[in-house]
Design a protein around this motif. Structure first.
Motif, PDB file in Angstrom:
ATOM      1  N   LEU A  66       0.837  -1.205   0.000  1.00 43.34           N
ATOM      2  CA  LEU A  66       0.000   0.000   0.000  1.00 43.34           C
ATOM      3  C   LEU A  66       0.869   1.251   0.000  1.00 43.34           C
ATOM      4  O   LEU A  66       0.629   2.188  -0.776  1.00 43.34           O
ATOM      5  CB  LEU A  66      -0.917   0.000   1.220  1.00 43.34           C
ATOM      6  CG  LEU A  66      -1.779   1.258   1.408  1.00 43.34           C
ATOM      7  CD1 LEU A  66      -2.878   1.326   0.356  1.00 43.34           C
ATOM      8  CD2 LEU A  66      -2.385   1.294   2.815  1.00 43.34           C
ATOM      9  N   TYR A  67       1.888   1.281   0.844  1.00 42.99           N
ATOM     10  CA  TYR A  67       2.778   2.440   0.880  1.00 42.99           C
ATOM     11  C   TYR A  67       3.413   2.685  -0.489  1.00 42.99           C
ATOM     12  O   TYR A  67       3.487   3.826  -0.965  1.00 42.99           O
ATOM     13  CB  TYR A  67       3.895   2.232   1.910  1.00 42.99           C
ATOM     14  CG  TYR A  67       3.464   2.129   3.345  1.00 42.99           C
ATOM     15  CD1 TYR A  67       2.266   2.682   3.798  1.00 42.99           C
ATOM     16  CD2 TYR A  67       4.275   1.479   4.279  1.00 42.99           C
ATOM     17  CE1 TYR A  67       1.894   2.590   5.132  1.00 42.99           C
ATOM     18  CE2 TYR A  67       3.904   1.390   5.615  1.00 42.99           C
ATOM     19  CZ  TYR A  67       2.713   1.934   6.033  1.00 42.99           C
ATOM     20  OH  TYR A  67       2.346   1.842   7.357  1.00 42.99           O
ATOM     21  N   GLY A  68       3.884   1.621  -1.096  1.00 48.16           N
ATOM     22  CA  GLY A  68       4.537   1.759  -2.395  1.00 48.16           C
ATOM     23  C   GLY A  68       3.606   2.271  -3.477  1.00 48.16           C
ATOM     24  O   GLY A  68       3.976   3.145  -4.282  1.00 48.16           O
ATOM     25  N   ARG A  69       2.391   1.726  -3.522  1.00 50.29           N
ATOM     26  CA  ARG A  69       1.407   2.154  -4.539  1.00 50.29           C
ATOM     27  C   ARG A  69       1.025   3.611  -4.353  1.00 50.29           C
ATOM     28  O   ARG A  69       0.923   4.378  -5.319  1.00 50.29           O
ATOM     29  CB  ARG A  69       0.141   1.301  -4.468  1.00 50.29           C
ATOM     30  CG  ARG A  69       0.256  -0.106  -4.962  1.00 50.29           C
ATOM     31  CD  ARG A  69      -1.130  -0.702  -5.196  1.00 50.29           C
ATOM     32  NE  ARG A  69      -2.029  -0.558  -4.063  1.00 50.29           N
ATOM     33  CZ  ARG A  69      -2.106  -1.407  -3.027  1.00 50.29           C
ATOM     34  NH1 ARG A  69      -1.296  -2.460  -2.985  1.00 50.29           N
ATOM     35  NH2 ARG A  69      -2.968  -1.216  -2.053  1.00 50.29           N
ATOM     36  N   CYS A  70       0.801   3.985  -3.114  1.00 53.24           N
ATOM     37  CA  CYS A  70       0.237   5.319  -2.848  1.00 53.24           C
ATOM     38  C   CYS A  70       1.251   6.438  -3.013  1.00 53.24           C
ATOM     39  O   CYS A  70       0.877   7.576  -3.318  1.00 53.24           O
ATOM     40  CB  CYS A  70      -0.346   5.362  -1.437  1.00 53.24           C
ATOM     41  SG  CYS A  70      -1.867   4.404  -1.251  1.00 53.24           S
ATOM     42  N   LEU A  71       2.536   6.132  -2.801  1.00 56.02           N
ATOM     43  CA  LEU A  71       3.526   7.206  -2.864  1.00 56.02           C
ATOM     44  C   LEU A  71       3.526   7.895  -4.212  1.00 56.02           C
ATOM     45  O   LEU A  71       3.709   9.115  -4.306  1.00 56.02           O
ATOM     46  CB  LEU A  71       4.924   6.659  -2.541  1.00 56.02           C
ATOM     47  CG  LEU A  71       6.000   7.719  -2.345  1.00 56.02           C
ATOM     48  CD1 LEU A  71       5.724   8.561  -1.102  1.00 56.02           C
ATOM     49  CD2 LEU A  71       7.387   7.081  -2.239  1.00 56.02           C
ATOM     50  N   THR A  72       3.292   7.146  -5.280  1.00 58.01           N
ATOM     51  CA  THR A  72       3.350   7.730  -6.613  1.00 58.01           C
ATOM     52  C   THR A  72       1.984   7.723  -7.309  1.00 58.01           C
ATOM     53  O   THR A  72       1.910   7.918  -8.515  1.00 58.01           O
ATOM     54  CB  THR A  72       4.338   6.947  -7.496  1.00 58.01           C
ATOM     55  OG1 THR A  72       3.955   5.559  -7.523  1.00 58.01           O
ATOM     56  CG2 THR A  72       5.749   7.061  -6.940  1.00 58.01           C
ATOM     57  N   ALA A  73       0.910   7.515  -6.545  1.00 59.12           N
ATOM     58  CA  ALA A  73      -0.424   7.435  -7.133  1.00 59.12           C
ATOM     59  C   ALA A  73      -0.826   8.769  -7.766  1.00 59.12           C
ATOM     60  O   ALA A  73      -0.694   9.823  -7.156  1.00 59.12           O
ATOM     61  CB  ALA A  73      -1.448   7.022  -6.088  1.00 59.12           C
ATOM     62  N   GLU A  74      -1.321   8.688  -8.977  1.00 60.29           N
ATOM     63  CA  GLU A  74      -1.843   9.861  -9.672  1.00 60.29           C
ATOM     64  C   GLU A  74      -3.314  10.035  -9.312  1.00 60.29           C
ATOM     65  O   GLU A  74      -4.022   9.053  -9.055  1.00 60.29           O
ATOM     66  CB  GLU A  74      -1.722   9.671 -11.192  1.00 60.29           C
ATOM     67  CG  GLU A  74      -0.281   9.548 -11.685  1.00 60.29           C
ATOM     68  CD  GLU A  74       0.441  10.874 -11.716  1.00 60.29           C
ATOM     69  OE1 GLU A  74      -0.211  11.926 -11.525  1.00 60.29           O
ATOM     70  OE2 GLU A  74       1.653  10.896 -11.955  1.00 60.29           O
ATOM     71  N   PRO A  75      -3.815  11.269  -9.286  1.00 65.53           N
ATOM     72  CA  PRO A  75      -5.219  11.478  -8.955  1.00 65.53           C
ATOM     73  C   PRO A  75      -6.128  10.939 -10.043  1.00 65.53           C
ATOM     74  O   PRO A  75      -5.724  10.813 -11.195  1.00 65.53           O
ATOM     75  CB  PRO A  75      -5.331  13.006  -8.834  1.00 65.53           C
ATOM     76  CG  PRO A  75      -4.211  13.539  -9.665  1.00 65.53           C
ATOM     77  CD  PRO A  75      -3.109  12.535  -9.557  1.00 65.53           C
TER      78      PRO A  75
END
Length: 366
Positions: A357-366
């Protein structure tokens, strides 16, 4: 348009265990060599497992979001090359027994000497929102008027449920952790700017705190910029949530400045009730009730949020942020706060699920 700036703190974690990784020097070096980010955007924090960034002074939410997304992408890449994971979480989910490695800076050594037990547990990351103010006097009047709404912003931002390898039972353990410092919680009501300076000077002279930088009130005036700084929010999993909180904070400060200009009497809650409301917000987030500090009554959290949006609605409109905030809050309602998302990831996948989850969210685009 009122200016805005956001600061975010991140943890570096071991990709297998999730324990803090003391790789900030290597990550900093890679960030400094990356053309995508400027030197001004890269900052070190207290511990060698932390990295911080600050956006430029922004007029629009788009500028703030683009700055954060750009830095987060670069950080994620650099952290990976240093065999670590960049994590936008308010607390480290687990830590080692050994005393942590500090960033090589004299002030941090002085902090350790003044409060070794607290510094040794300072695996916490916040989101700091700076909103431009005309001058210190009007900044104090705004600071007085935002106080009753700070617990709501904390509740919306909760993103640190895990501590010492277990669920703390709080949505924001970071907020609870900060209550151990000498000067904490919501700042008191100040008569004027002279009163603010007098009381801070006396605190500094007491010997209880190292310097003005250890005034860990959840909102204060910045000593370095012409801003009111809100420090009540956990760092957010995704950049868009940080910008949402920035927009709401800006609208609240603009509303408070307008009320001060109109000489509208502020709501001044009993200090013990305001302190309890902040503790409750850190525990429950948006999942239960919050205290309406204008009445002292507990109300459903989403009802209290609706009252807040009505309060700041004209400022959101004048700043051009209404649509952004509506969309951002709809997303939060759909997927939950950061604390809810972290707990869901832990239930579904354990530590591996949390780190993913941390990895996905760090670079998540809106």
């Amino acid at each position: 348009m009122t200016t805005l700036g956001l600061e975010e703190e991140y943890l570096l974690l071991e990709p297998q265990s999730g324990l803090p990784a003391d790789r900030a020097p290597q990550v900093q070096s890679m960030l400094e060599s990356a053309p995508e980010v400027s030197e001004q955007e890269i900052q070190r924090e207290l511990l060698s497992c932390q990295i911080e960034t600050a956006t430029p002074v922004c007029d629009t939410l788009t500028q703030a979001e683009e700055s954060l997304l750009n830095f987060r992408r670069t950080l994620s890449d650099a952290a990976g090359r240093a065999d670590s994971i960049g994590a936008a979480t308010g607390t480290a989910p687990a830590i080692r027994q050994a005393y942590p490695e500090l960033t090589d800076k004299q002030r941090y050594e002085e902090l350790r000497a003044s409060a070794p037990g607290i510094v040794g547990d300072q695996f916490v990351n916040g989101l700091h929102v700076h909103v431009g103010i005309p001058d210190q006097e009007r900044g104090i009047q705004a600071l007085n008027r935002i106080r009753p709404w700070i617990p709501l912003l904390t509740a919306l931002s909760v993103n640190s449920p895990y501590w010492l390898g277990r669920d703390s039972g709080f949505g924001s353990w970071r907020v609870i952790h900060y209550r151990r410092w000498a000067v904490q919680g919501v700042a008191p009501y100040f008569t004027d700017a002279a009163d603010y300076e007098r009381r801070i000077t006396r605190l500094g002279a007491s010997g209880a705190i190292l310097d003005r930088g250890v005034l860990t009130w959840v909102a204060r005036l910045s000593d370095h910029y012409p801003t009111l700084e809100l420090r009540a929010c956990d760092v957010q999993l995704e950049a868009q949530d940080s910008v949402l909180l920035g927009a709401l904070t800006r609208a609240l400060v603009v509303t408070a400045l307008r009320e001060a200009e109109a000489d509208t009497a502020p709501v001044v809650p009993d200090p013990e009730l305001l302190d309890a409301a902040l503790w409750q917000a850190a525990r429950d987030g948006l999942e239960h009730r919050l205290v309406d500090l204008s009445t002292g009554d507990p109300v459903p959290a989403h009802e209290h949020l609706a009252t807040f949006l009505e309060h700041v609605g004209p400022a959101l409109e004048s700043e051009g942020d209404t649509d952004w905030v509506d969309a951002g809050l709809a997303t939060v309602r759909e997927r939950g706060t950061g604390a809810q998302r972290q707990r869901e990831a832990m239930r579904d996948g354990g530590v591996d699920g949390l780190l993913a989850l941390y990895g996905r969210c760090l670079t998540a685009e809106p």
